[in-house]
Scaffold this motif. Structure first.
Motif, short mmCIF file in Angstrom:
data_model
loop_
_atom_site.label_atom_id
_atom_site.label_comp_id
_atom_site.label_asym_id
_atom_site.label_seq_id
_atom_site.Cartn_x
_atom_site.Cartn_y
_atom_site.Cartn_z
N VAL A 7 0.85 -1.18 0.00
CA VAL A 7 0.00 0.00 0.00
C VAL A 7 0.89 1.24 0.00
O VAL A 7 1.72 1.41 0.89
CB VAL A 7 -0.93 0.02 1.23
CG1 VAL A 7 -1.78 1.28 1.24
CG2 VAL A 7 -1.80 -1.22 1.28
N ARG A 74 -2.12 -1.04 -3.85
CA ARG A 74 -3.20 -0.17 -3.41
C ARG A 74 -2.63 1.20 -3.10
O ARG A 74 -1.43 1.34 -2.85
CB ARG A 74 -3.86 -0.69 -2.13
CG ARG A 74 -4.24 -2.16 -2.12
CD ARG A 74 -5.57 -2.38 -2.80
NE ARG A 74 -6.10 -3.71 -2.55
CZ ARG A 74 -5.77 -4.79 -3.25
NH1 ARG A 74 -4.88 -4.72 -4.22
NH2 ARG A 74 -6.34 -5.96 -2.99
N LEU A 76 -3.38 4.66 -0.60
CA LEU A 76 -4.13 5.23 0.52
C LEU A 76 -3.75 6.70 0.67
O LEU A 76 -2.58 7.02 0.84
CB LEU A 76 -3.79 4.48 1.81
CG LEU A 76 -4.51 4.95 3.07
CD1 LEU A 76 -6.01 4.65 2.97
CD2 LEU A 76 -3.92 4.29 4.31
N PRO A 110 -6.79 0.36 -6.72
CA PRO A 110 -7.77 0.56 -5.65
C PRO A 110 -7.21 1.57 -4.64
O PRO A 110 -6.02 1.56 -4.33
CB PRO A 110 -7.89 -0.83 -5.02
CG PRO A 110 -7.43 -1.77 -6.08
CD PRO A 110 -6.35 -1.03 -6.81
N PHE A 111 -8.08 2.46 -4.16
CA PHE A 111 -7.63 3.46 -3.22
C PHE A 111 -8.73 3.79 -2.22
O PHE A 111 -9.91 3.53 -2.45
CB PHE A 111 -7.14 4.72 -3.94
CG PHE A 111 -8.28 5.54 -4.48
CD1 PHE A 111 -8.83 6.57 -3.74
CD2 PHE A 111 -8.80 5.26 -5.72
CE1 PHE A 111 -9.90 7.29 -4.24
CE2 PHE A 111 -9.87 5.98 -6.23
CZ PHE A 111 -10.42 7.00 -5.48
N ALA A 112 -8.28 4.36 -1.11
CA ALA A 112 -9.19 4.85 -0.08
C ALA A 112 -8.57 6.10 0.52
O ALA A 112 -7.41 6.42 0.26
CB ALA A 112 -9.40 3.79 0.99
N ARG A 131 -11.22 11.71 -3.33
CA ARG A 131 -11.82 10.53 -3.96
C ARG A 131 -12.28 10.84 -5.38
O ARG A 131 -12.03 10.08 -6.31
CB ARG A 131 -13.00 10.03 -3.11
CG ARG A 131 -12.58 9.38 -1.82
CD ARG A 131 -13.74 9.24 -0.84
NE ARG A 131 -14.90 8.61 -1.39
CZ ARG A 131 -15.34 7.41 -1.05
NH1 ARG A 131 -14.68 6.69 -0.18
NH2 ARG A 131 -16.44 6.92 -1.58
N VAL A 142 -12.66 2.44 -3.05
CA VAL A 142 -13.20 1.46 -2.13
C VAL A 142 -14.40 2.14 -1.49
O VAL A 142 -14.25 3.12 -0.76
CB VAL A 142 -12.15 1.05 -1.07
CG1 VAL A 142 -12.77 0.19 0.01
CG2 VAL A 142 -11.00 0.33 -1.73
N GLY A 145 -14.72 3.09 2.35
CA GLY A 145 -13.41 3.48 2.83
C GLY A 145 -13.24 4.96 3.01
O GLY A 145 -12.57 5.60 2.23
N LEU A 172 -9.57 -1.63 2.35
CA LEU A 172 -8.82 -1.41 1.12
C LEU A 172 -8.11 -2.68 0.67
O LEU A 172 -8.09 -3.00 -0.51
CB LEU A 172 -7.81 -0.28 1.31
CG LEU A 172 -6.85 0.03 0.16
CD1 LEU A 172 -7.61 0.48 -1.07
CD2 LEU A 172 -5.85 1.09 0.60
N ALA A 176 -10.99 -4.58 -2.11
CA ALA A 176 -10.70 -3.64 -3.19
C ALA A 176 -11.45 -4.04 -4.44
O ALA A 176 -11.60 -5.22 -4.75
CB ALA A 176 -9.20 -3.63 -3.48
#
Length: 182
Positions: A7, A74, A76, A110-112, A131, A142, A145, A172, A176
């Motif tokens: 991540v 991922r 974040l 994929p991200f949060a 986002r 996500v 998230g 996440l 995801a």
């Protein structure tokens, strides 16, 4: 042995002693087994996005950040809110990571978003903006998230903030969204 989920944590505050930096460090140090959180440093070293500069050859600092995001499984965002929006440093890294168009480092990642802010809403507007920008840049949100928490400058006493952010990190990693088949 399974490969750990990597991540990339992008911190929206570059201030020394930032609450969000400390939150990212807590997530790195307390990540679930099988998860490696790498804080991507150097965001303040990126020039403001300029297509002419990118076309001529992205600066070394940009290349390093792009490579670290591309190498992650991922992404974040760990960010405060400045004047009802995400910090410029985070918007700028999204601009650089979204290029080249439709093939940038953030594409299909994929991200949060998590973070804390001293305002009464805890950064929810900045998180919504981050986002939205990341989705437009090709990232995969996500859905469950988002953790935006009002906080004090002393993160060490805010166990709930860290627990909420760890829950988002787990979401996440475990839930995801998948890249849609072409």
């Amino acid at each position: 042995m399974t490969t750990p989920v990597r991540v990339a944590a992008l911190v929206g505050s570059v201030r020394t002693g930032s609450v969000n930096r400390r939150l990212a460090e807590a997530l790195r140090d307390r990540a679930p087994e099988g998860v490696e959180v790498e804080i991507v440093d150097g965001l303040a070293d990126l020039p403001f996005y300029d297509d002419d500069v990118d076309a001529a050859g992205a600066p070394e600092a940009v290349q390093r950040v792009r490579e670290r995001i591309a190498a992650a499984d991922r992404v974040l965002f760990v960010t405060p809110e400045y004047n009802g929006r995400m910090p410029a440093v985070l918007a700028n890294v999204i601009d650089w990571a979204s290029r080249p168009y439709a093939a940038g480092a953030i594409k299909d990642k994929p991200f949060a978003v998590v973070g804390a802010s001293f305002g009464r809403y805890g950064g929810v507007w900045a998180h919504d903006e981050a986002r939205k920008s990341a989705v437009i840049a090709g990232g995969l949100v996500v859905e469950k998230g988002l953790s935006a928490t009002p906080t004090t400058p002393d993160l060490s006493g805010d166990d709930q903030l860290v627990a909420d952010a760890l829950a988002v990190l787990t979401e996440l990693v475990e839930n995801a969204p998948e890249v849609a088949a072409a």
